[in-house]
Enzyme design. Structure first.
Site, short mmCIF file in Angstrom:
data_model
loop_
_atom_site.label_atom_id
_atom_site.label_comp_id
_atom_site.label_asym_id
_atom_site.label_seq_id
_atom_site.Cartn_x
_atom_site.Cartn_y
_atom_site.Cartn_z
N LYS A 150 -7.57 46.83 20.67
CA LYS A 150 -6.11 47.01 20.62
C LYS A 150 -5.40 45.66 20.68
O LYS A 150 -5.67 44.85 21.58
CB LYS A 150 -5.67 47.86 21.82
N PRO A 194 -1.53 53.62 26.22
CA PRO A 194 -1.68 53.35 27.66
C PRO A 194 -0.46 52.65 28.22
O PRO A 194 -0.01 51.64 27.68
CB PRO A 194 -2.90 52.42 27.71
N SER A 225 -4.28 53.84 31.03
CA SER A 225 -4.25 52.42 31.40
C SER A 225 -5.21 52.16 32.55
O SER A 225 -5.35 52.98 33.47
CB SER A 225 -2.83 52.03 31.82
N HIS A 250 1.76 45.12 21.46
CA HIS A 250 1.92 45.46 22.88
C HIS A 250 3.38 45.85 23.15
O HIS A 250 3.95 45.52 24.20
CB HIS A 250 1.50 44.27 23.75
N TYR A 299 -8.54 45.75 30.30
CA TYR A 299 -8.48 44.30 30.13
C TYR A 299 -9.78 43.78 30.74
O TYR A 299 -10.21 44.30 31.77
CB TYR A 299 -7.31 43.71 30.91
N GLY A 356 4.28 54.57 23.11
CA GLY A 356 4.37 54.13 24.50
C GLY A 356 5.62 54.58 25.20
O GLY A 356 5.66 55.60 25.90
N THR A 372 -8.00 45.85 25.24
CA THR A 372 -6.74 45.18 24.88
C THR A 372 -7.00 43.68 24.79
O THR A 372 -7.44 43.07 25.77
CB THR A 372 -5.64 45.50 25.91
N TYR A 394 11.66 47.23 33.36
CA TYR A 394 10.22 47.08 33.18
C TYR A 394 9.75 47.87 31.94
O TYR A 394 8.96 47.37 31.13
CB TYR A 394 9.46 47.57 34.43
N ARG A 406 5.65 42.92 23.97
CA ARG A 406 5.62 42.39 25.35
C ARG A 406 4.70 41.19 25.48
O ARG A 406 4.55 40.66 26.55
CB ARG A 406 5.20 43.51 26.30
N ASP A 439 0.70 51.13 16.69
CA ASP A 439 1.80 51.54 17.58
C ASP A 439 2.94 50.53 17.46
O ASP A 439 2.84 49.53 16.76
CB ASP A 439 1.33 51.70 19.04
N GLY A 440 4.05 50.83 18.16
CA GLY A 440 5.19 49.93 18.18
C GLY A 440 6.39 50.50 17.47
O GLY A 440 6.44 50.53 16.24
N GLY A 441 7.34 51.00 18.25
CA GLY A 441 8.61 51.40 17.67
C GLY A 441 8.61 52.73 16.94
O GLY A 441 9.61 53.07 16.30
N LEU A 442 7.53 53.49 17.02
CA LEU A 442 7.48 54.79 16.31
C LEU A 442 8.23 55.81 17.16
O LEU A 442 7.84 56.07 18.30
CB LEU A 442 6.02 55.20 16.10
C1 LIG Z 1 5.85 50.16 30.55
C2 LIG Z 1 4.71 49.78 29.65
C3 LIG Z 1 3.44 49.56 30.20
C4 LIG Z 1 2.37 49.22 29.37
N1 LIG Z 1 1.12 49.07 29.92
C5 LIG Z 1 0.07 48.80 29.11
C6 LIG Z 1 -1.26 48.72 29.65
O1 LIG Z 1 -1.48 48.89 30.84
N2 LIG Z 1 -2.27 48.42 28.78
C7 LIG Z 1 -2.06 48.22 27.43
O2 LIG Z 1 -3.00 47.97 26.68
N3 LIG Z 1 -0.82 48.34 26.91
C8 LIG Z 1 0.23 48.63 27.70
N4 LIG Z 1 1.48 48.76 27.15
C9 LIG Z 1 1.65 48.69 25.68
C10 LIG Z 1 1.52 50.09 25.06
O3 LIG Z 1 0.20 50.57 25.15
C11 LIG Z 1 1.90 50.09 23.56
O4 LIG Z 1 1.16 49.11 22.88
C12 LIG Z 1 3.39 49.90 23.29
O5 LIG Z 1 4.18 50.43 24.33
C13 LIG Z 1 3.76 50.57 21.96
O6 LIG Z 1 5.10 50.36 21.65
P1 LIG Z 1 6.27 51.45 21.91
O7 LIG Z 1 6.54 51.42 23.38
O8 LIG Z 1 7.39 50.91 21.10
O9 LIG Z 1 5.78 52.79 21.43
C14 LIG Z 1 2.57 49.08 27.97
C15 LIG Z 1 3.85 49.29 27.43
C16 LIG Z 1 4.90 49.65 28.25
C17 LIG Z 1 6.25 49.90 27.63
#
Ligand SMILES: Cc1cc2nc3c(=O)[nH]c(=O)nc-3n(C[C@H](O)[C@H](O)[C@H](O)COP(=O)(O)O)c2cc1C
Length: 354
Positions: free
Chosen positions: A221, A80, A109, A245, A131, A299, A157, A27, A248, A276-279
């Site tokens: 976002k 979040p 979140s 995201h 959301y 994240g 988001t 997950y 995802r 964000d993403g991959g930092l």
């Molecule tokens: C397990 C998990 C749950 C997440 N839940 C939410 C959420 O509830 N709301 C949201 O806007 N983004 C959610 N995200 C996205 C993160 O806020 C973020 O955009 C993302 O994880 C950044 O990438 P990184 O994991 O590579 O740092 C989630 C990501 C993960 C991995």
């Protein structure tokens, strides 16, 4: 050449994986579809090249930034993420305590498993992520609770009109998770009401509505294009957050390292821009700041650190601070403002392209 010895940060994911059940690990780590976007994120930051300054006094380095008018000692915040209480029993409260002690910002979140009051009691600076449901009135009580508990902003988001498909090997964590781990800030009886499904008709007017409804600045976002970023700002957004995201949602989108440049150029100084993403390490952070981000968010690594509770997240902030401080010194930067001219133009040899 001998084997390279990795840092505490670089071994974090593998160590966390050993403590998580397969459904939880899948997950946390998964990307949607075939995972192209998730897989490319870190590589994209690492394909950027920097032009360091020399002959500058870097005795004192300040990582601090001001976000929506409030100081943060760190240029990163906690993105979040849901199911923090599945990672560690203290969940969001542990993340909040460690982040408060580090002087940073946490985005909570709307699916969180700890109450806003518990999180706020740690003293952390926090923003609410939401959301919007198809019946907007159903989110009202959640917004009121967040305002009452002292949220500093609302993060809307916008990349999730539907949740993208992914393929777990061993069952979905949601079917195994304790209901007490999620969505505790919605009122009783919220689930299952008609109109709670995610809105398919989001528009710029929702930004204005959220701002009016809460009296808080709105951060949007999930923006990946300059024209959309401008629509957000024109609709009253205080900040735009470049995000896939975590890979995802739509798979095979451009990387956030690439999108950030277009969004920053489109927004100019009219609003703040986050990414964000991959930092994953200090040079990733420096590369994002050099690309124009006012702050970055992280994240999955926070979840990896949270396996060890508050102490794990505290160690993560400390390791990121040490690495980012070192990278800034080596680049001749004393402040985040000094990082803005570091990015090298794309080289003809393709080195700073993915
Ligand atoms: C397990 C998990 C749950 C997440 N839940 C939410 C959420 O509830 N709301 C949201 O806007 N983004 C959610 N995200 C996205 C993160 O806020 C973020 O955009 C993302 O994880 C950044 O990438 P990184 O994991 O590579 O740092 C989630 C990501 C993960 C991995």
């Amino acid at each position: 050449m001998g084997e390279r010895v990795g840092s505490w940060l670089s071994g974090l994911e593998a160590r966390a994986a050993r403590s998580m059940s397969t459904p939880l690990r899948e997950y946390v780590e998964h990307g949607s579809g075939e995972g192209h976007t998730t897989g490319e994120a870190t590589r994209a930051w690492r394909s950027l090249r920097l032009r360091p300054h020399v002959l500058r006094d870097v005795t004192d380095v300040d990582l601090g930034v001001t976000l929506l008018g409030r100081p943060s000692r760190l240029p990163w915040g906690v993105a979040p993420t849901s199911l923090q209480r599945a990672v560690h029993p203290d969940g969001e409260v542990a993340t909040a305590r460690a982040t408060a002690a580090a002087g940073g910002l946490m985005v909570v979140s709307s699916n969180a498993g700890s109450t806003f009051a518990e999180i706020a009691a740690t003293g952390v600076d926090w923003w609410l992520q939401v959301y919007l449901p198809s019946d907007r009135t159903l989110v009202g009580p959640l917004l009121d609770r967040a305002v009452e508990a002292g949220a500093g902003a609302v993060v809307l988001t916008v990349d999730t009109p539907v949740v993208a498909t992914w393929y777990p090997t061993e069952g979905l964590i949601w079917d195994l998770a304790d209901p007490a781990w999620t969505r505790v800030n919605f009122g009783p009886g919220h689930e299952g009401q008609p109109g709670t499904e995610k809105a398919l008709d989001l528009g710029p007017h929702d930004i204005d509505w959220l701002r009016e409804r809460t009296g808080l600045p709105v951060v949007v976002k999930g923006v990946l294009r300059g024209d959309d970023a401008r629509r957000c700002v024109q609709a009253g957004a205080a900040a735009v957050w470049v995000s896939t995201h975590g890979g995802r949602q739509l798979d095979r989108v451009l990387t956030t390292a690439q999108a950030l440049l277009e969004v920053r150029a489109a927004v100019g100084a009219e609003a703040e821009v986050y990414v964000d993403g991959g930092l994953r390490d200090g040079i990733d952070v420096l590369s994002a700041l050099a690309s124009g981000a006012d702050a970055v968010f992280v994240g999955r690594p926070v979840l990896h650190a949270l396996v060890e509770g508050e102490a794990g997240v505290a160690r993560w902030h400390a390791a990121m601070s040490a690495e980012t401080g070192e990278a800034m010194r080596l680049a001749g930067c004393r402040s985040v403002a000094d990082t803005r001219d570091l990015l090298a133009p794309p080289a003809n040899d393709g080195l700073n392209r993915l």
